[in-house]
Scaffold this active site. Structure first.
Site, PDB file in Angstrom:
ATOM      1  N   HIS A 121      70.200  42.219  73.427  1.00  0.00           N
ATOM      2  CA  HIS A 121      69.139  41.926  72.458  1.00  0.00           C
ATOM      3  C   HIS A 121      69.604  40.765  71.586  1.00  0.00           C
ATOM      4  CE1 HIS A 121      66.921  45.945  72.606  1.00  0.00           C
ATOM      5  NE2 HIS A 121      68.066  46.289  73.153  1.00  0.00           N
ATOM      6  N   HIS A 163      69.550  48.951  82.699  1.00  0.00           N
ATOM      7  CA  HIS A 163      69.832  47.658  83.334  1.00  0.00           C
ATOM      8  C   HIS A 163      70.401  46.824  82.187  1.00  0.00           C
ATOM      9  CE1 HIS A 163      68.433  44.188  86.155  1.00  0.00           C
ATOM     10  NE2 HIS A 163      69.097  43.636  85.145  1.00  0.00           N
ATOM     11  N   ASP A 198      61.087  40.641  73.842  1.00  0.00           N
ATOM     12  CA  ASP A 198      60.987  42.095  73.744  1.00  0.00           C
ATOM     13  C   ASP A 198      59.533  42.449  73.417  1.00  0.00           C
ATOM     14  OD1 ASP A 198      63.255  44.549  73.145  1.00  0.00           O
ATOM     15  OD2 ASP A 198      61.177  44.892  72.562  1.00  0.00           O
ATOM     16  N   ASN A 257      73.143  48.036  73.601  1.00  0.00           N
ATOM     17  CA  ASN A 257      73.263  49.486  73.592  1.00  0.00           C
ATOM     18  C   ASN A 257      73.820  49.928  74.943  1.00  0.00           C
ATOM     19  OD1 ASN A 257      72.038  49.597  71.019  1.00  0.00           O
ATOM     20  ND2 ASN A 257      70.024  49.452  71.965  1.00  0.00           N
ATOM     21  N   CYS A 300      63.838  50.492  88.559  1.00  0.00           N
ATOM     22  CA  CYS A 300      64.309  49.949  87.277  1.00  0.00           C
ATOM     23  C   CYS A 300      63.274  48.995  86.680  1.00  0.00           C
ATOM     24  CB  CYS A 300      65.638  49.225  87.509  1.00  0.00           C
ATOM     25  SG  CYS A 300      66.193  48.279  86.094  1.00  0.00           S
ATOM     26  N   HIS A 359      71.357  44.704  79.266  1.00  0.00           N
ATOM     27  CA  HIS A 359      70.563  43.716  78.533  1.00  0.00           C
ATOM     28  C   HIS A 359      71.177  43.473  77.165  1.00  0.00           C
ATOM     29  CE1 HIS A 359      68.803  47.708  77.778  1.00  0.00           C
ATOM     30  NE2 HIS A 359      68.472  47.272  76.580  1.00  0.00           N
ATOM     31  N   GLY A 388      72.619  54.565  72.486  1.00  0.00           N
ATOM     32  CA  GLY A 388      71.205  54.277  72.251  1.00  0.00           C
ATOM     33  C   GLY A 388      70.538  53.467  73.343  1.00  0.00           C
ATOM     34  N   CYS A 424      64.530  45.356  86.570  1.00  0.00           N
ATOM     35  CA  CYS A 424      64.487  44.743  87.904  1.00  0.00           C
ATOM     36  C   CYS A 424      63.052  44.325  88.243  1.00  0.00           C
ATOM     37  CB  CYS A 424      65.001  45.706  88.961  1.00  0.00           C
ATOM     38  SG  CYS A 424      66.811  45.806  89.045  1.00  0.00           S
TER      39      CYS A 424
HETATM   40  P1  AMP Z   1      67.430  49.583  74.776  1.00  0.00           P
HETATM   41  O1  AMP Z   1      67.005  50.668  73.828  1.00  0.00           O
HETATM   42  O2  AMP Z   1      68.633  48.827  74.312  1.00  0.00           O
HETATM   43  O3  AMP Z   1      67.535  50.085  76.187  1.00  0.00           O
HETATM   44  O4  AMP Z   1      66.288  48.502  74.693  1.00  0.00           O
HETATM   45  C1  AMP Z   1      65.197  48.444  75.542  1.00  0.00           C
HETATM   46  C2  AMP Z   1      64.258  47.388  74.980  1.00  0.00           C
HETATM   47  O5  AMP Z   1      63.338  47.041  76.007  1.00  0.00           O
HETATM   48  C3  AMP Z   1      63.430  47.854  73.778  1.00  0.00           C
HETATM   49  O6  AMP Z   1      63.682  47.000  72.671  1.00  0.00           O
HETATM   50  C4  AMP Z   1      61.986  47.746  74.273  1.00  0.00           C
HETATM   51  O7  AMP Z   1      61.087  47.316  73.269  1.00  0.00           O
HETATM   52  C5  AMP Z   1      62.108  46.727  75.402  1.00  0.00           C
HETATM   53  N1  AMP Z   1      61.076  46.818  76.412  1.00  0.00           N
HETATM   54  C6  AMP Z   1      60.598  47.934  77.016  1.00  0.00           C
HETATM   55  N2  AMP Z   1      59.655  47.624  77.924  1.00  0.00           N
HETATM   56  C7  AMP Z   1      59.532  46.271  77.898  1.00  0.00           C
HETATM   57  C8  AMP Z   1      58.712  45.338  78.598  1.00  0.00           C
HETATM   58  N3  AMP Z   1      57.818  45.722  79.522  1.00  0.00           N
HETATM   59  N4  AMP Z   1      58.834  44.017  78.306  1.00  0.00           N
HETATM   60  C9  AMP Z   1      59.725  43.617  77.364  1.00  0.00           C
HETATM   61  N5  AMP Z   1      60.535  44.441  76.680  1.00  0.00           N
HETATM   62  C10 AMP Z   1      60.436  45.752  76.935  1.00  0.00           C
HETATM   63 ZN    ZN Z   2      67.632  46.877  87.206  1.00  0.00          ZN
END
Ligand code: AMP
Ligand code: ZN
Length: 125
Positions: free
Chosen positions: A114, A110, A39, A99, A13, A112, A105, A16
């Site tokens: 936003h 994991h 982000d 999401n 993940c 999260h 979406g 993680c």
């Molecule tokens: P979701 O589409 O809700 O799963 O959002 C995933 C978010 O993780 C997106 O807004 C990505 O820009 C962000 N993301 C992906 N990789 C990283 C990373 N290495 N560091 C910080 N944010 C990330």
């Molecule tokens: Zn995780």
């Protein structure tokens, strides 16, 4: 959190790995239960993510055993939003998005939250 230890870790993940500092991120806040970071691809002038340190795949996996953790996150969000530069309510404010699942979406499985804010226009949203 019954069967979810605060250190539950899924080696496959991305979040993680970010929590474990195996992948670098820009820290917004950290305590024993949660990690917040910027982000990598921000939609708005302020865009950070807050995640439980334990691997919980999504909101669909939340049960009553997670009530204290969810409360902790919800109480942190207004404070961190202001700390990171969101303007005060009501002229300012922020958007809170979680999401959930493919049709919701969700790209990274994991849990999260936003938090997006700052002066408009935004890149998206
Ligand atoms: P979701 O589409 O809700 O799963 O959002 C995933 C978010 O993780 C997106 O807004 C990505 O820009 C962000 N993301 C992906 N990789 C990283 C990373 N290495 N560091 C910080 N944010 C990330
Ligand atoms: Zn995780």
């Amino acid at each position: 959190m019954s069967n979810e230890s605060p250190v539950a870790h899924d080696p496959n993940c991305l979040f993680c790995k970010i929590v474990a500092k195996q992948i670098p991120s820009k820290t917004v806040y950290e305590d024993d239960l949660v990690y917040a970071f910027h982000d990598i691809n921000p939609w708005a002038p302020v865009h950070f993510l807050i995640v439980p340190k334990a691997h919980i795949a999504s909101m669909a996996h939340i049960g009553t055993e997670h009530a204290a953790l969810m409360g902790h996150i919800m109480v942190l969000i207004p404070r961190l939003a202001l700390q990171e530069g969101c303007n005060p309510y009501p002229e300012g404010g922020y958007r809170l998005v979680t999401n959930t699942g493919t049709e919701g979406g969700q790209e990274f499985h994991h849990l999260h939250f936003h938090v997006m804010g700052g002066p408009r226009p935004w890149l998206r949203g």
